[in-house]
Design an enzyme around this catalytic site. Structure first.
Site, PDB file in Angstrom:
ATOM      1  N   HIS A  88       0.838  -1.222   0.000  1.00 45.11           N
ATOM      2  CA  HIS A  88       0.000   0.000   0.000  1.00 45.11           C
ATOM      3  C   HIS A  88       0.859   1.251   0.000  1.00 45.11           C
ATOM      4  O   HIS A  88       0.430   2.309  -0.445  1.00 45.11           O
ATOM      5  CB  HIS A  88      -0.896   0.015   1.244  1.00 45.11           C
ATOM      6  N   HIS A 119       5.995   6.807   6.224  1.00 41.27           N
ATOM      7  CA  HIS A 119       5.608   6.271   4.918  1.00 41.27           C
ATOM      8  C   HIS A 119       5.168   7.432   4.035  1.00 41.27           C
ATOM      9  O   HIS A 119       5.027   8.556   4.514  1.00 41.27           O
ATOM     10  CB  HIS A 119       4.481   5.229   5.063  1.00 41.27           C
ATOM     11  N   HIS A 162       2.718   8.940   0.564  1.00 32.35           N
ATOM     12  CA  HIS A 162       1.539   8.846  -0.311  1.00 32.35           C
ATOM     13  C   HIS A 162       1.878   9.642  -1.559  1.00 32.35           C
ATOM     14  O   HIS A 162       2.488  10.716  -1.453  1.00 32.35           O
ATOM     15  CB  HIS A 162       0.304   9.446   0.379  1.00 32.35           C
ATOM     16  N   GLU A 192      -2.346  13.495   0.380  1.00 36.37           N
ATOM     17  CA  GLU A 192      -3.642  13.154   1.010  1.00 36.37           C
ATOM     18  C   GLU A 192      -4.344  14.441   1.436  1.00 36.37           C
ATOM     19  O   GLU A 192      -5.486  14.694   1.055  1.00 36.37           O
ATOM     20  CB  GLU A 192      -3.416  12.218   2.205  1.00 36.37           C
ATOM     21  N   HIS A 221       4.198  10.963   5.997  1.00 39.28           N
ATOM     22  CA  HIS A 221       3.597  10.820   7.326  1.00 39.28           C
ATOM     23  C   HIS A 221       4.613  10.168   8.249  1.00 39.28           C
ATOM     24  O   HIS A 221       5.110   9.070   7.952  1.00 39.28           O
ATOM     25  CB  HIS A 221       2.335   9.942   7.259  1.00 39.28           C
ATOM     26  N   THR A 261      -5.679   7.168   7.724  1.00 36.84           N
ATOM     27  CA  THR A 261      -6.306   7.351   6.406  1.00 36.84           C
ATOM     28  C   THR A 261      -6.463   6.014   5.677  1.00 36.84           C
ATOM     29  O   THR A 261      -6.733   5.977   4.478  1.00 36.84           O
ATOM     30  CB  THR A 261      -5.478   8.311   5.527  1.00 36.84           C
TER      31      THR A 261
END
Ligand SMILES: NS(=O)(=O)c1c(F)c(F)c(SCCc2ccc(C(=O)O)cc2)c(F)c1NC1CCCCCCC1
Ligand SMILES: [Zn+2]
Length: 254
Positions: free
Chosen positions: A63, A89, A91, A101, A114, A195
């Site tokens: 992910h 991590h 996004h 995000e 994050h 999230t």
């Protein structure tokens, strides 16, 4: 811990009721509607400058790409509470579009980092993440800039080694604070959630006002190197902004 996540985001709420709660993340930050809060002190990081002798695990969990952090990294919130880092991590989007995000005044940025922490009054992140004051995530918005970002290169230079879901590798320690903006005094603060399922509504979010710049090549590398389930390119791993349901966003600056 393996979380079996449904790929269809609409069905998140079936298996994970909190995902349809009223304090969900991410959000669109409308700067005009934020409330200046003078008690929001600069974020204080300690133990973030790791020696190269420290080996950190970098993992593609299907992910996102996760860098596990040693327990020696701590941050102090404005509530005097201590939080301990667990992992960081990212996004991101795709070459077709950005993938942060959080959005600010409707603008989505190229990517977002994050850094996940838990409240040290709890024994573990697994206990903390179910408690209302359990988690604190530091978020920074990433933008394309003219220069290569040497701090991000410490992670991005290993991406090929973790291209497949489940792959992991070792990264030599470096100054983790270099992944965040230089100015840790100007930020937005609100109460929200993870999230991703289980979407627990237990996160004190800090979204820095200053963005971090990476080169276009670094952003493209993030967008084009990792694969998730069924050997599908791992891209656009961002959740859409969630309703505020009356929540206010505070600002540490006016
Ligand atoms: N933005 S965020 O912080 O909500 C977030 C995401 F959006 C995320 F997408 C993720 S990754 C998805 C969850 C996951 C999947 C597999 C594994 C594994 O195989 O080890 C672990 C986790 C992800 F890991 C996180 N952060 C995690 C949330 C999972 C539960 C708590 C652990 C630390 C924070
Ligand atoms: Zn995240």
């Amino acid at each position: 811990m393996v979380l079996l996540l449904p790929t269809d985001k609409l069905s998140w709420s079936q298996g994970f009721p909190d995902c349809s709660g009223q304090k969900q993340s991410p959000i669109n930050i409308i700067t005009e509607a934020t409330l200046f809060s003078p008690q929001l002190q600069p974020i204080h990081l300690s133990g973030y400058n790791l020696p190269p002798s420290e080996q950190l695990t970098l993992k593609n969990n299907g992910h996102t790409v996760v860098l596990r952090l040693p327990a020696t990294l701590t941050m102090s919130g404005s509530n005097g509470q201590q939080y301990q880092a667990v992992q960081l991590h990212l996004h991101w989007g795709s070459p077709a579009g950005p993938g942060s995000e959080h959005t600010v005044d409707g603008q989505r940025y190229q990517a977002e980092i994050h850094v996940v922490h838990y409240n040290t009054r709890y024994d573990s992140i697994f206990q903390a993440m179910t408690q209302p004051d359990g988690l604190a995530v530091l978020a920074a918005l990433l933008q394309a800039g003219p220069e290569k970002n040497p701090s991000y290169e410490h992670v991005l230079e290993h991406l090929e080694e973790v291209s497949e879901e489940g792959d992991d590798t070792l990264v030599a320690g470096f100054n983790i604070a270099g992944l965040l903006p230089a100015d840790l005094s100007r930020y937005f603060r609100y109460n929200g959630s993870l999230t991703t399922p289980p979407c627990y509504q237990t996160v004190m979010w800090t979204v820095f006002n200053q963005t971090v710049r990476l080169s276009l090549d670094q952003i493209l590398k993030l967008e084009e190197t990792l694969y998730g389930d069924h050997d599908k390119l791992l891209e656009n791993n961002f959740r859409l902004p969630q309703a505020m349901h009356g929540r206010r966003v505070l600002a540490s600056f006016s």
